[in-house]
Design an enzyme around this catalytic site. Structure first.
Site: not given
Lengths: 481, 479
Positions: A83, A158, A182
């Site tokens: 990420k 996310s 997330s």
């Protein structure tokens, strides 16, 4: 392209193949880069692809192997996506924000270093909601990511970029971060295993902070075995993170295959009465049936304070975020607004932050600033911390009766892009099942639990006792057979 | 017109003498090139996290114990949120609602009367960087930033509003500084900003129990300036009230050149710092064992040592005060006293020649090359009458320069006093023969001329004659 687990090799099999010489790390890396090249223009899972670096690393792994070196590395040659809120030395790290659009960190996050030590090849940085604030990866300054199962839909967020990259077979495993769901929600939306470790299990050093008391880094994979492999590589105390735990990391791989015989699974039925999609409930019940068939028992539990979890979460998370994001002032790094000669320091701050942050981030900074303001601190922040304690007590009580708590990961399957962006509150309420794990610090995992009638993945969530990720992984594996 | 009583409280920021910063491994050295002692943590880079320096905690504990505070078993680091370019994270990590230590205090003596000034609290925090607004070609439009100081460990010591005069406040600051340096917590370099003082000053009519509105005078970095700043501020406030005005709560700065304070900002525009516990740092737990260890490691403190020097060595208060201005000086004295067995002489010499030489050469006692043992050797020669005090001063200077012992110098330069009468009689005879008129005057009763003759004999012996023997010989000869 089929986003089904069987279609793509697991991280474990890739490492085994490279170890035994069936494939080279360079071949695997090149195949992964080719999959990105053909799929990512449609999906936008990646913010940055570091192909050249990755191939160099892969070549070094092959060279080491030729000398017989480094063969014991558990993620030998496994291409991984991370990420883009995890700092990578020398590689742009944006947190999907304009304010960090050209930011190149001088150091790597501890989890990145540990992945590399375990033999993984970091192939690129994945998209996210700006500073992880969101649950659809639509709040990214770099554009929305699409769900490989249905490209009109969100992959969740996310950590949506990491989820899409794994689900589309571009990489076998990725790292996400989870502040209120997330990792687990995008894993559920994309049919993956996503694990939020116990708070303190994994170092946060180099993770761009959203809410420090809630953030954890964890694996997103297609199988429980791969999640175990990745978690083992990144877990354990880090002297650079004062909140990382000294608790020893057990062999998670050894815990796999131990099944669920005698496992007491707590089910908070009252939480499932309203607002949960029928397709989700069907998938959830099917998962429970599989566990009981494999020897687990179901126990009814109540978690009376869960109704307060979402508001409490949005008070604490925004309060911490408002402070964590103060450093993006344009002074030392990152984007800085240009000023006229008449403008001063105050303008520099206001313009830099007005231009650098997106709407959702601004909304949360304002909310958090308000929460901590003089005269409101006691009413909001302090009160929220008290409810947090009550929530933890709910789970302490529950774990007197059961060994894990099961519930759906999300109330509904992946929704369409743009469907909820107009109603932030609606989007916040989707976090109902995931935020408690962050507020309590407990480990939680989302595992695939079949598909809805529309062919969209369903995720089932398991929460365990502090530091008992092993039980969650073993139970998740039972659903894979 | 009522008589006014000033009420003063101080807040002192003291830098802790650690090797590295409070939350990262960067060095704390003063005077390095700008931005050379920096890292992702003290620059507040994305993702960087603070880890508390255990040595900083040890020093803060030592300070708290030396000042008689109650160390709290649990204390909490909080974030003080505000924007300023030299504040890297947009917040300062500082202890707020739950500080490291509460209570305590010190005795402060001014003009012979002593008062106990109480402390409110001691808490730990990090320093900010430094904004450089001047000195560059483009300083008219740019501010430069040096982050070497960012993350330097500090303790803030807050006193109760217990002081009633500027002199008392200055003495309190001085005493506090003495203790901190004494116990090795602070280096005492005010010029380098390692000790900074803010004063809260208000006035009220004598007899009134409620406090007047206070003004805060920020960043006064010398004892003398503190006294001047407070004196000015007291005068300003009384003047204001006497002329029908009202003191506003505000922050003021002291202009040393003008000897005045001036307004910086009023509290009405003050920030809401939005304090909350820093989630990156666990609660600081000070275990009983650690506290006991810190207490056991505490050296004898200045007050106790002053008292002991008086009782153990029979020194007057004046000597004891002067000798305890630093722990190293007191050590030097005690070593000299015990090596020589001559405490009063040791005291006189340390307060005299040693301090004078240190001042002349601007060196601390630790840089004086003459060891206490060597000085004791010199004192014994004086005590035995081998050399006079006057000669001894020259010998000390030579010892300081050459590192040779007093014995060696006296021996090689033939400085031993001559007390052998047969060696001195020719000089006595010659002086008497050269000054018959003086001899007559003395015989006629002008006793004060006698010293002149002694001086002449001393001169003839090139200073080596024992003045006592010379006096005897002359008395006998003149009859």
């Amino acid at each position: 392209m089929t986003p089904t687990p069987s279609a793509h090799p697991s991280a474990r099999s890739i490492a085994d193949d490279i170890r035994t010489g069936r494939r080279t790390a360079v071949e695997v890396c090149a195949a992964s880069l080719a999959a990105i090249a053909s799929n990512d223009p449609r999906l936008t899972a990646f913010v940055t692809v570091t192909g050249e670096r990755a191939l160099e690393t892969a070549a070094r792994i092959d060279a080491d192997r030729a000398r017989g070196a480094g063969l014991d590395r558990p993620l030998l040659g496994v291409p991984m996506a991370v990420k883009d809120n995890l700092c990578t030395a020398g590689v742009r790290t944006t947190a999907a924000s304009r304010v960090l659009a050209d930011y190149v960190p001088p150091y790597s996050a501890t989890v990145i270093t540990r992945l590399q030590e375990a033999g993984a090849v970091v192939i690129g940085k994945t998209n996210l909601d700006e500073f992880s604030m969101g649950s659809s990866t639509e709040h990214s300054a770099l554009g929305a990511t699409r769900n490989p199962w249905d490209e009109a839909r969100t992959p969740g967020g996310s950590s949506g970029g990491s989820a899409a990259a794994v689900a589309a077979g571009m990489v076998p495993a990725a790292l996400g971060s989870d502040t209120g769901g997330s990792i687990r929600q995008p894993a559920a939306f994309c049919g993956l295993v996503g694990l939020k470790p116990t708070y303190g299990r994994v170092s946060r050093y180099g993770l761009i902070a959203f809410a420090s008391s809630l953030d954890q880094v964890g694996p997103m994979t297609r199988t429980a075995a791969d999640a175990a492999l990745v978690l083992e590589a990144i877990a354990g105390h880090d002297p650079h993170d004062a909140t990382s735990s000294h608790e020893p990391v057990p062999s998670l791989r050894a815990a796999l295959g131990r099944g669920v015989v005698g496992l007491r699974i707590g089910v908070p039925r009252t939480l499932l009465q309203d607002g949960v999609d029928q397709g989700i409930l069907n998938g959830f019940d099917a998962a429970l049936a599989r566990w009981t068939a494999a020897g687990a028992q179901l126990v009814d539990i109540t978690l009376p304070h869960t109704a307060h979890a979402v508001p409490v979460y949005y008070l604490i998370a925004t309060a911490e975020a408002s402070s964590n994001l103060s450093r993006y002032d344009g002074v030392r790094y990152g984007a800085r607004a240009s000023l006229t000669r008449e403008q001063g320091l105050r303008d520099a701050y206001m313009l830099t932050r007005a231009q650098g942050f997106g709407d959702e981030v601004k909304r949360r900074i304002m909310l958090g600033t308000y929460v901590l303001s003089h005269g409101y601190y006691e009413a909001y922040y302090l009160k929220a911390q008290q409810v947090r304690t009550l929530l933890r007590r709910d789970y302490d009580d529950a774990f007197g009766l059961c060994d894990v708590v099961a519930m759906p990961t999300t109330p509904s399957p992946a929704y369409r892009l743009g469907e909820k962006t107009d109603s932030p509150l609606q989007m916040y309420l989707e976090d109902i099942f995931t935020v408690s794990a962050n507020l309590t610090g407990l480990p939680a995992l989302s595992a695939p639990a079949g598909l809805t009638s529309d062919g969209l993945p369903v995720g089932v969530q398991l929460m365990g006792r502090m530091f008992d990720e092993a039980t969650l992984l073993a139970a998740a594996q039972v659903l894979e057979d | 017109m009522p008589t006014y009583e000033p009420v003063i409280g101080l807040e002192i920021h003291a830098q802790l003498c650690t090797r590295t910063k409070i939350f990262c491994g960067c060095a704390t050295d003063f005077g390095a090139d700008p931005n050379t002692h920096i890292c992702p943590v003290c620059l507040g880079m994305p993702g960087a996290l603070p880890v508390l320096n255990s040595q900083a905690v040890d020093l803060a504990l030592r300070a708290a114990l030396a000042l008689g505070c109650d160390v709290q078993p649990r204390s909490v680091f909080a974030r003080k949120n505000y924007f300023y370019p030299d504040l890297p994270k947009g917040y300062q990590i500082s202890q707020y609602a739950e500080p490291l230590a509460l209570g305590g205090g010190i005795d402060v003596e001014v003009d012979g009367s002593s008062a106990f000034v109480r402390l409110t609290r001691i808490h730990m925090e990090e320093d900010a960087g430094k904004s450089l607004h001047e000195g560059f070609a483009d300083s008219d439009r740019k501010t430069y930033l040096d982050f070497n100081r960012a993350g330097t460990p500090l303790i803030e010591i807050v006193s109760e509003p217990d002081m009633r005069s500027a002199a008392q406040a200055a003495t309190f600051f001085e005493r506090l500084c003495q203790v901190l340096v004494w116990i090795g917590v602070n280096d005492g370099n005010m010029d380098e900003g390692s000790l900074r003082c803010d004063a809260n000053v208000s006035v009220r009519p004598v007899g009134q129990s409620t406090l007047g509105t206070k003004a805060e005078v920020k960043n006064v970095n010398s004892f003398r300036y503190l006294q001047k700043a407070i004196e000015y501020e007291i005068g300003r406030q009384i003047d204001l009230i006497e002329h029908g005005g009202r003191v506003v709560q505000e922050t003021r700065l002291f202009d040393a050149a003008q000897g005045k304070t001036y307004s910086m900002r009023s509290k009405e525009e003050a920030h809401d710092y939005r304090y909350f516990p820093d989630p990156d740092l666990p609660t600081l737990v000070v275990a009983a064992g650690r506290l006991a260890e810190a207490r056991a490691a505490l050296p004898e403190l200045p007050d106790a040592r002053r008292a002991r020097l008086m009782t153990q060595y029979g020194l007057p208060a004046y000597d004891a005060d002067l000798l305890t201005q630093s722990r190293e000086l007191a050590d030097y004295f005690e070593a000299t006293a015990s090596a020589s067995g001559l405490p009063k002489a040791a005291s006189n010499w340390v307060m005299g020649e040693v301090l004078r030489t240190m001042k002349e050469r601007a060196v601390p006692i630790t840089a004086v090359p003459t060891t206490p043992t060597a000085l004791a050797g010199l004192l014994r020669l004086v005590d035995a009458g081998t050399i006079s005090s006057t000669v001894a001063k020259d010998v000390f200077a030579t010892m300081y320069e050459s590192g040779r012992s007093a014995d060696e110098i006296v021996e090689s330069q033939g400085l031993a006093q001559v007390s052998d009468t047969s060696a001195l009689e020719p000089h006595v005879a010659a002086v008497l023969a050269a000054h018959p008129d003086v001899v007559e005057e003395i015989r006629a009763g002008k006793d004060r001329k006698f010293q002149f003759l002694v001086g002449q004999v001393m001169k003839a012996s090139r200073g080596k004659a024992d003045p006592k023997v010379v006096t005897d010989l002359l008395t006998r000869a003149i009859g």
